[in-house]
Design a protein around this motif. Structure first.
Motif, PDB file in Angstrom:
ATOM      1  N   ALA A  29       0.840  -1.200   0.000  1.00  0.00           N
ATOM      2  CA  ALA A  29       0.000   0.000   0.000  1.00  0.00           C
ATOM      3  C   ALA A  29       0.871   1.245   0.000  1.00  0.00           C
ATOM      4  O   ALA A  29       0.628   2.182   0.742  1.00  0.00           O
ATOM      5  N   ASP A  30       1.912   1.253  -0.783  1.00  0.00           N
ATOM      6  CA  ASP A  30       2.830   2.380  -0.855  1.00  0.00           C
ATOM      7  C   ASP A  30       3.157   2.697  -2.307  1.00  0.00           C
ATOM      8  O   ASP A  30       3.177   1.809  -3.146  1.00  0.00           O
ATOM      9  N   HIS A  31       3.441   3.981  -2.544  1.00  0.00           N
ATOM     10  CA  HIS A  31       3.874   4.430  -3.870  1.00  0.00           C
ATOM     11  C   HIS A  31       5.149   5.248  -3.700  1.00  0.00           C
ATOM     12  O   HIS A  31       5.302   5.966  -2.708  1.00  0.00           O
ATOM     13  N   GLU A  32       6.034   5.143  -4.662  1.00  0.00           N
ATOM     14  CA  GLU A  32       7.209   6.014  -4.757  1.00  0.00           C
ATOM     15  C   GLU A  32       7.126   6.746  -6.077  1.00  0.00           C
ATOM     16  O   GLU A  32       6.886   6.124  -7.109  1.00  0.00           O
ATOM     17  N   CYS A  33       7.317   8.071  -6.012  1.00  0.00           N
ATOM     18  CA  CYS A  33       7.223   8.893  -7.214  1.00  0.00           C
ATOM     19  C   CYS A  33       8.485   9.732  -7.357  1.00  0.00           C
ATOM     20  O   CYS A  33       9.061  10.182  -6.357  1.00  0.00           O
ATOM     21  N   PHE A  34       8.896   9.964  -8.587  1.00  0.00           N
ATOM     22  CA  PHE A  34      10.083  10.757  -8.839  1.00  0.00           C
ATOM     23  C   PHE A  34       9.877  12.193  -8.400  1.00  0.00           C
ATOM     24  O   PHE A  34      10.695  12.764  -7.690  1.00  0.00           O
ATOM     25  N   THR A  61       0.756   5.554   1.721  1.00  0.00           N
ATOM     26  CA  THR A  61       1.948   6.370   1.903  1.00  0.00           C
ATOM     27  C   THR A  61       2.564   6.623   0.531  1.00  0.00           C
ATOM     28  O   THR A  61       2.771   5.687  -0.236  1.00  0.00           O
ATOM     29  N   VAL A  62       2.830   7.898   0.231  1.00  0.00           N
ATOM     30  CA  VAL A  62       3.434   8.279  -1.050  1.00  0.00           C
ATOM     31  C   VAL A  62       4.738   9.014  -0.747  1.00  0.00           C
ATOM     32  O   VAL A  62       4.752   9.959   0.035  1.00  0.00           O
ATOM     33  N   ARG A  63       5.817   8.581  -1.376  1.00  0.00           N
ATOM     34  CA  ARG A  63       7.120   9.215  -1.202  1.00  0.00           C
ATOM     35  C   ARG A  63       7.491   9.948  -2.483  1.00  0.00           C
ATOM     36  O   ARG A  63       7.581   9.328  -3.542  1.00  0.00           O
ATOM     37  N   LEU A  64       7.680  11.264  -2.366  1.00  0.00           N
ATOM     38  CA  LEU A  64       8.183  12.070  -3.484  1.00  0.00           C
ATOM     39  C   LEU A  64       9.688  12.178  -3.296  1.00  0.00           C
ATOM     40  O   LEU A  64      10.157  12.637  -2.251  1.00  0.00           O
ATOM     41  N   MET A  65      10.462  11.776  -4.300  1.00  0.00           N
ATOM     42  CA  MET A  65      11.914  11.666  -4.132  1.00  0.00           C
ATOM     43  C   MET A  65      12.680  12.962  -4.371  1.00  0.00           C
ATOM     44  O   MET A  65      13.691  13.188  -3.717  1.00  0.00           O
ATOM     45  N   VAL A  66      12.251  13.800  -5.309  1.00  0.00           N
ATOM     46  CA  VAL A  66      13.007  15.022  -5.608  1.00  0.00           C
ATOM     47  C   VAL A  66      12.048  16.201  -5.749  1.00  0.00           C
ATOM     48  O   VAL A  66      10.852  16.032  -5.917  1.00  0.00           O
ATOM     49  N   GLY A  67      12.611  17.393  -5.667  1.00  0.00           N
ATOM     50  CA  GLY A  67      11.827  18.604  -5.866  1.00  0.00           C
ATOM     51  C   GLY A  67      11.510  19.297  -4.557  1.00  0.00           C
ATOM     52  O   GLY A  67      11.827  18.813  -3.467  1.00  0.00           O
ATOM     53  N   ALA A  68      10.873  20.448  -4.687  1.00  0.00           N
ATOM     54  CA  ALA A  68      10.535  21.259  -3.514  1.00  0.00           C
ATOM     55  C   ALA A  68       9.585  20.532  -2.569  1.00  0.00           C
ATOM     56  O   ALA A  68       9.593  20.787  -1.363  1.00  0.00           O
ATOM     57  N   GLU A  69       8.771  19.626  -3.076  1.00  0.00           N
ATOM     58  CA  GLU A  69       7.789  18.905  -2.266  1.00  0.00           C
ATOM     59  C   GLU A  69       8.294  17.542  -1.796  1.00  0.00           C
ATOM     60  O   GLU A  69       7.512  16.737  -1.296  1.00  0.00           O
ATOM     61  N   ALA A  70       9.594  17.268  -1.976  1.00  0.00           N
ATOM     62  CA  ALA A  70      10.142  15.956  -1.610  1.00  0.00           C
ATOM     63  C   ALA A  70       9.807  15.630  -0.162  1.00  0.00           C
ATOM     64  O   ALA A  70       9.843  16.486   0.716  1.00  0.00           O
ATOM     65  N   GLY A  71       9.441  14.380   0.062  1.00  0.00           N
ATOM     66  CA  GLY A  71       9.103  13.925   1.405  1.00  0.00           C
ATOM     67  C   GLY A  71       8.107  12.792   1.342  1.00  0.00           C
ATOM     68  O   GLY A  71       7.786  12.273   0.274  1.00  0.00           O
ATOM     69  N   THR A  72       7.608  12.406   2.505  1.00  0.00           N
ATOM     70  CA  THR A  72       6.660  11.311   2.619  1.00  0.00           C
ATOM     71  C   THR A  72       5.308  11.864   3.050  1.00  0.00           C
ATOM     72  O   THR A  72       5.227  12.662   3.987  1.00  0.00           O
ATOM     73  N   TYR A  73       4.257  11.415   2.383  1.00  0.00           N
ATOM     74  CA  TYR A  73       2.907  11.902   2.626  1.00  0.00           C
ATOM     75  C   TYR A  73       1.970  10.720   2.831  1.00  0.00           C
ATOM     76  O   TYR A  73       2.151   9.665   2.239  1.00  0.00           O
ATOM     77  N   LEU A  74       0.965  10.913   3.659  1.00  0.00           N
ATOM     78  CA  LEU A  74      -0.094   9.935   3.831  1.00  0.00           C
ATOM     79  C   LEU A  74      -1.330  10.497   3.141  1.00  0.00           C
ATOM     80  O   LEU A  74      -1.774  11.604   3.467  1.00  0.00           O
ATOM     81  N   CYS A  75      -1.869   9.749   2.171  1.00  0.00           N
ATOM     82  CA  CYS A  75      -3.017  10.214   1.390  1.00  0.00           C
ATOM     83  C   CYS A  75      -4.236   9.344   1.697  1.00  0.00           C
ATOM     84  O   CYS A  75      -4.125   8.120   1.795  1.00  0.00           O
ATOM     85  N   GLY A  76      -5.387   9.992   1.815  1.00  0.00           N
ATOM     86  CA  GLY A  76      -6.628   9.278   2.081  1.00  0.00           C
ATOM     87  C   GLY A  76      -6.981   8.307   0.974  1.00  0.00           C
ATOM     88  O   GLY A  76      -7.393   7.184   1.225  1.00  0.00           O
ATOM     89  N   HIS A  77      -6.811   8.733  -0.262  1.00  0.00           N
ATOM     90  CA  HIS A  77      -6.979   7.824  -1.396  1.00  0.00           C
ATOM     91  C   HIS A  77      -6.198   8.358  -2.589  1.00  0.00           C
ATOM     92  O   HIS A  77      -5.997   9.563  -2.720  1.00  0.00           O
ATOM     93  N   VAL A  78      -5.738   7.421  -3.426  1.00  0.00           N
ATOM     94  CA  VAL A  78      -4.954   7.773  -4.612  1.00  0.00           C
ATOM     95  C   VAL A  78      -5.451   6.970  -5.799  1.00  0.00           C
ATOM     96  O   VAL A  78      -6.066   5.917  -5.654  1.00  0.00           O
TER      97      VAL A  78
END
Length: 93
Positions: A29-34, A61-78
């Motif tokens: 139940a996780d995603h990794e995004c560039f 849980t969604v992990r953004l790897m690069v950019g100004a918004e880089a970090g780990t986020y918990l999303c209600g639905h994707v």
């Protein structure tokens, strides 16, 4: 005669070893995004992300790897399609 008894057992073992890892991968139940972009929606964010891989749709849980918004986020639905992800009700962990 012995071959007829052992063949179903051997085939069952082969199927079990090939299908078991696929079933476990589908439970992730996780995603990794560039990279991604966040849009404020009150106390949460709407997320649009690119270069994504992973699985899950609700409380993900969604992990953004690069950019100004880089970090780990918990999303209600994707919803993810062809490497693009849209998330609703996301908060930074």
């Amino acid at each position: 005669m012995l071959l007829r008894r052992l063949l179903p057992i051997a085939l069952g073992a082969v199927l079990l070893t090939t299908l078991a890892p696929a079933a476990a991968a589908g439970a992730v139940a996780d995603h990794e995004c560039f990279s991604g972009q966040l849009t404020p929606t009150g106390d949460t964010y709407k997320m649009t992300a690119w270069g994504c891989g992973g699985g899950g749709y609700v409380d993900v849980t969604v992990r953004l790897m690069v950019g100004a918004e880089a970090g780990t986020y918990l999303c209600g639905h994707v919803f993810s399609w062809n490497g693009t992800l849209v998330g609703e009700r996301c908060v930074k962990e």
